[in-house]
Design a protein around this motif. Structure first.
Motif, short mmCIF file in Angstrom:
data_model
loop_
_atom_site.label_atom_id
_atom_site.label_comp_id
_atom_site.label_asym_id
_atom_site.label_seq_id
_atom_site.Cartn_x
_atom_site.Cartn_y
_atom_site.Cartn_z
N MET A 1 -2.92 -14.66 6.08
CA MET A 1 -2.76 -13.85 7.28
C MET A 1 -2.88 -12.37 6.94
N ASN A 2 -3.63 -11.66 7.74
CA ASN A 2 -3.79 -10.22 7.55
C ASN A 2 -2.45 -9.52 7.81
N PRO A 3 -1.85 -8.90 6.78
CA PRO A 3 -0.52 -8.29 6.95
C PRO A 3 -0.51 -7.15 7.97
N VAL A 4 -1.60 -6.41 8.07
CA VAL A 4 -1.67 -5.31 9.04
C VAL A 4 -1.69 -5.87 10.46
N ALA A 5 -2.53 -6.90 10.67
CA ALA A 5 -2.60 -7.54 11.99
C ALA A 5 -1.25 -8.16 12.36
#
Length: 315
Positions: A1-5
């Motif tokens: 999972m994209n941590p920023v998203a």
């Protein structure tokens, strides 16, 4: 999972709760191919009646990326409007969504605040908020966002609170983490809404003939004479209709709205039939000019009252 998203998604949901939205779901922006086919078939059948605006901007309705260039996410928000009190018994009926201030203004203001807060905390992002009056298939996006399912009466239904909920949409170019679509239909074999509809506007396969709906007759239809086959069937409704929602078993879970701006206008709850009949245009504007009732206007309500009284005399 994209941590920023993931971080941005948590922020969206946190801010939405802070603004008073009851639910928030997120889906990837994409073309709604299946819904496009259903909409086209519905329009071709003429189920929209005289609401020609439903025919416009077809390509925008089915693809949010044409509404917001570069859109990546469709955020769907729900706000409860279920009132604490009902209208008095000896009154003409008003749909519950119209009890308080015009929800378009109330929710649009919150959507602007949400987008502004996201821009302040994340940076340069683009987005547009929509409430009911724009070319957005909001119920389809609510299902895709995991919030509920579309019932046989055409309304979005949630397991937690039923269907007395406004739907709002924020389309943005912000990349987010997407919720799983709502995969199950919990209407089952229940047909209470179909059986209760006085004008047989609810058809099989979750198709609504809007041109036969009481809400259509009392708000959208501008003629001074209703179709003969509908006369006398809507009883005492002068603005909208809640019959299919009132009989829905899922609405036993409805909870009273906590949104102050949606607090019912006292006169809507307390007016008798006689007071509605004696209401002047000037008083209408003073009392109800800031509510959804302005869509029908004083003249529209008085027309509906005259037709109801005529039908009561004839039947």
């Amino acid at each position: 999972m994209n941590p920023v998203a993931a971080r941005h998604t948590a922020l969206v949901k946190q801010l939405s709760r802070k603004l008073g939205f009851d639910y928030c779901g997120i889906a990837r922006a994409a073309t709604l191919d299946e819904d496009a086919r259903r909409l086209e078939k519905w329009l071709n059948k003429g189920y929209h009646g005289t609401m020609v605006y439903m025919e416009r901007y077809f390509d925008l309705r089915i693809d949010p990326r044409k509404l917001v260039p570069g859109a990546q996410s469709v955020i769907t928000l729900l706000m409860n409007y279920f009132p604490a009190r009902k209208q008095r018994a000896d009154s003409y009926r008003i749909s519950k969504y119209a009890y308080g201030r015009d929800y378009h203004r109330v929710i649009k203001k919150k959507l602007k605040q949400l987008l502004k807060s996201l821009q302040e905390q994340i940076g340069k992002i683009q987005g547009r908020g929509f409430v009911d009056s724009a070319p957005v298939l909001e119920r389809a996006w609510a299902v895709r966002s995991g919030l509920g399912w579309v019932g046989k009466n055409g309304n979005l239904i949630t397991r937690q609170q039923g269907s007395f909920l406004f739907i709002a949409t924020l389309i943005t170019d912000l990349e987010l983490v997407y919720d799983d679509p709502f995969a199950k239909d919990y209407c089952g074999t229940c047909t209470r809404c179909i059986d209760a509809c006085p004008t047989q506007a609810i058809l099989p396969d979750k198709i609504i003939d809007a041109s036969r709906c009481i809400s259509y007759y009392t708000i959208e239809l501008k003629a001074h004479i209703y179709p003969q086959e509908a006369e006398g069937k809507w009883k005492d409704w002068i603005f909208g209709c809640d019959i299919c929602q009132d009989v829905c078993p899922w609405n036993r879970f409805s909870r009273v709205s906590q949104e102050a701006d949606l607090e019912p206008v006292p006169e809507i709850l307390d007016f008798s039939t006689q007071e509605w009949e004696q209401l002047t245009e000037e008083k209408f504007v003073e009392l109800f000019g800031h509510t959804p009732l302005k869509r029908a206007g004083w003249e529209g309500l008085q027309r509906n009252i005259r037709l109801i009284k005529k039908n009561q005399t004839n039947f």
